[in-house]
Enzyme design. Structure first.
Site, PDB file in Angstrom:
ATOM      1  CD  GLU A   1     -11.911  -1.164  24.139  1.00 40.24           C
ATOM      2  OE1 GLU A   1     -10.937  -1.233  25.094  1.00 40.24           O
ATOM      3  OE2 GLU A   1     -11.535  -1.069  23.069  1.00 40.24           O
TER       4      GLU A   1
ATOM      5  CE  LYS B   1      -6.558  -5.140  20.552  1.00 43.07           C
ATOM      6  NZ  LYS B   1      -7.375  -4.075  19.918  1.00 43.07           N
TER       7      LYS B   1
ATOM      8  CD  GLU C   1      -8.113 -10.077  29.622  1.00 42.89           C
ATOM      9  OE1 GLU C   1      -8.423  -9.000  29.212  1.00 42.89           O
ATOM     10  OE2 GLU C   1      -7.513 -10.192  30.850  1.00 42.89           O
TER      11      GLU C   1
END
Ligand code: IVH
Length: 715
Positions: free
Chosen positions: A191, A133, A131
């Site tokens: 996030e 970041k 994935e």
């Protein structure tokens, strides 16, 4: 203190007269500001959350009844990075941990190798979720019975801040989980980020409104969340990608990739570049692919993350201290970007040095939007290096050129090259000014090197008469590492200087006494509270440590480390001052004594001699010392475990600020250095540590976590 609960109940806000309400409002404003500071900055609250909330409720009730009391600097109005409304603390049901970092391909091979050995499997059997970041803020969203109940920041990993009201304004965060049969408790983690486009637009607005721009999209996302008005969060486009979880009363899936699809079914956005990989080569190919796309993505990423896909294997692998053994962040190396140099301006520094600064078309590099780049000096622009060697194969830099800039870790951006093929016909050669841009228009001279040759650095010859240099010195004087006066930032110094109120450091300490004439509260941007706060902040700094005082004098060559060495060497202001006056008179004994001090050499001594040889400077120092109390220097603890060691702090520290960490290290007799070399004894690496950590590994330097460091120094 006035905010302690009183035995007599306070009168009902509805019954207060306007005059009483105003007095009460002022008292509360001051109290709230003090509590916010102690809570957020000093981490030492003096009231409970309930007491604080009661004060704030009363304050809000007064403002609601008398809206005319609301000023721009009322505690109810503050926005931006410094939070005003205080957020409740939230304890994470499952701690929010961080990831170990890999930089080189070999680090990734080692990571996979460790997992194979641990699980006793070969890598073609182990699938990894790869994935991007995301470089934003991690957030934990708690759903109970499918409803969003709490949104909390990461905080120290154990306890974060409750930002639920603000998070509810994000389109990407469902208020209710979609789908039937969702587990009773679900903590979805991911996030929060701001797109690069939104960040640039926001900064433009900030600047137009006279506010400070944010440094990067991550900071602006944080600033947008950590303020008390959800309306402001709503006006700032923030996104959210889900990629992890905390407490789950039941697990709906048994793989990381399955969980990601489940998040999508619940109504979340997940990162579209996420990919399931089956061997280490595939992971590395993923890293290369994402790195190629990085510049085009509309959000900042600082690497990719690999996670073992099977959750039962994740469980078997477990954690090593605060990072999982089943995941790693593979960071990107220094990023380069191409942009156009629009202009070159000259900045005059505190010591009169002229630095050419390149103005760029804004471009994202290494997680920061860069608009300015230092061009060092005249020779650098011409393509000539410090020893006369050609730079960029001798290519000069012209206004209008397309340049390649690079930024690695915390390092300031650099121009690495000029793309000659893209040089437009109208590109303009830069002629370094012969006169200083300061109002004196004095001649510019090139400094001599130690060998007596012409150096590359240009300097304004205005010296003490140059207002630019005076302002720069005042800025340094009030700055965080010197006198650290809250509310006396660069903008304020410029304003006070222009008004003629503060011409030299001592004037700062007589401001309050002169306020009858100045009437600061009547000037735009100032209210009674902010004036009082400023005067209080100045008062608080009348007592100052010797090393800060020496640093604040702004003597050339005397930075923080040198100031500390001098403070330790002389112990008191009287002893140091006496030595300086003697050195200025070329007293051999005094010079030899100074030379004998650790870290002090000829350049520093010459510079001190020049400073104290100037009567104007002696006057400034004398007037200043009448206003302040200079504390004697603390003797370093030589029996500490780190005395005499060299330590480098890198990455973000969680229990202390970088400055605090350095100060503690120095207090214990260690040297806090900025870069890693063979001579470094320890590197203390927090999350996000980059090139310095890699350097440490290269040199075989001992790397410590923040906790290990604290244990070592016995704190
Ligand atoms: S997994 C147990 N996945 O990176 C670790 N983190 O250094 C759980 N981050 O604090 C984190 N993108 O803020 C994970 N796809 C991703 C991520 C990611 C960004 C951040 C996160 C975390 C930090 C760890």
């Amino acid at each position: 203190m006035a905010t302690k609960p009183k035995s007599k109940p306070l009168p009902d806000v509805a019954k207060l007269t306007k005059a009483q309400a105003k007095v009460e409002w002022k008292r509360l404003a001051l109290a709230l500001e003090g509590h916010d500071r102690r809570y957020y900055q000093e981490d030492a609250p003096t009231v409970t959350d309930a007491e604080y909330d009661a004060l704030r409720r009363r304050f809000n009730a007064i403002e609601a009844r008398f809206p005319e009391f609301v000023t721009a600097d009322s505690p109810s109005q503050k926005v931006g990075a410094a939070p005003s409304g205080r957020f409740k603390k939230v304890r994470h049901a499952v701690p929010m941990l961080s990831l170990d970092n890999a930089f080189a391909e070999q680090d990734v091979r080692d990571f996979v190798g460790r997992i194979e050995r641990f699980l006793k499997l070969s890598d073609d059997k182990i699938a990894f979720s790869a994935e991007p970041k995301i470089d934003g803020l991690s957030m934990s969203l708690r759903y109970e019975g499918g409803e969003l109940t709490t949104a909390a920041t990461r905080g120290d990993g154990t306890e974060g801040e409750d930002v639920t009201a603000n998070i509810r304004t994000l389109e990407d965060v469902p208020h209710r989980l979609k789908g039937r049969n969702v587990p009773e408790v679900c903590e979805v983690r991911g996030e929060v980020y701001m797109t690069k486009k939104a960040f640039l637009a926001l900064n433009k607005k900030q600047v137009e409104a006279g506010e400070a721009p944010f440094a990067n999209p991550r900071n602006s996302a944080a600033g947008s969340l950590r303020q008390k008005d959800p309306g402001i969060t709503a006006s700032r486009p923030l996104g959210f990608f889900a990629y992890a979880w905390g407490e789950m009363s039941a697990m709906p899936e048994d793989t990381q990739s399955g969980m990601i699809h489940w998040f999508e079914r619940c109504g979340f956005r997940t990162n579209p570049l996420t990919k399931l990989c089956h061997a280490v080569e595939e992971l590395l190919a993923f890293h290369r692919l994402i790195e190629e796309q990085r510049a085009e993505l509309d959000y900042d990423i600082d690497g990719v993350v690999y996670k073992v896909d099977r959750l039962d294997w994740q469980e078997r692998l477990g954690f090593v201290s605060r990072t999982p053994r089943w995941a790693i962040a593979h960071k990107f190396p220094a990023e380069q970007a191409m942009t156009v140099l629009r202009d070159i301006v000259i900045q005059v520094g505190r010591t009169g040095s002229l630095t050419p600064v390149g103005k760029l078309d804004p471009v994202g590099v290494g997680g920061v939007i860069v608009q300015n780049v230092t061009l060092h000096n005249e020779d650098y622009i011409k393509g000539i290096g410090g020893d006369g060697e050609p730079l960029r194969e001798g290519r000069d830099i012209r206004i209008g050129d397309t340049v390649i800039i690079q930024r690695a870790g915390d390092v300031i951006p650099q121009v690495v090259d000029v793309v000659i093929d893209k040089r437009p016909n109208h590109a303009k050669e830069f002629h370094f000014p012969k006169k200083c841009p300061c109002p004196l228009h004095t001649d510019v001279v090139r400094e001599e090197t130690a060998a007596g040759e012409e150096g590359a650095r240009a300097r304004c010859t205005g010296e003490f008469a140059c207002p630019f240099q005076k302002i720069e010195h005042l800025k340094l004087f009030a700055s965080r590492r010197a006198f650290d006066i809250d509310g006396l930032g660069e903008k304020q110094i410029e304003f006070f200087f222009e008004q003629g109120w503060v011409k030299e450091p001592a004037d700062i300490f007589t401001l309050a006494a002169r306020n009858d004439k100045i009437k600061l509260g009547e000037h735009e941007g100032y209210g009674e509270t902010s004036v009082r706060n400023l005067f209080n902040a100045i008062e608080e700094r009348r007592r100052i440590s010797l090393e800060r005082f020496i640093y604040a004098l702004g003597i050339r060559q005397v930075g923080e480390t040198t100031a500390l060495a001098l403070a330790r060497g002389y112990g008191s202001w009287a002893a140091f001052h006496d030595a300086c006056l003697k050195v200025a008179k070329a007293d051999e004994e005094a010079m030899a004594e100074m030379d004998a001090l650790d870290q002090i050499g000829d350049t520093v001594i010459q510079s001190i001699a020049a400073y104290f040889g100037e009567s104007h400077n002696r006057g400034i120092v004398e007037r200043l010392t009448r206003e302040v109390i200079i504390l004697d220097a603390e003797k370093p603890k030589s029996n500490s475990a780190v005395a005499g060691k060299t330590v480098v702090f890198t990455g973000s520290l969680e229990k202390m600020t970088r400055d605090e960490a350095k100060a503690t290290a120095e207090r214990l007799g260690a040297k806090a250095a900025g870069s890693v070399s063979k001579k470094t004894d320890y590197v203390v690496a927090g999350p996000g540590a980059g090139s310095k950590l890699a350097e440490a590994q290269k040199h075989g330097v001992t790397v410590l976590t923040e906790d290990e460091w604290l244990k070592l120094i016995g704190e």
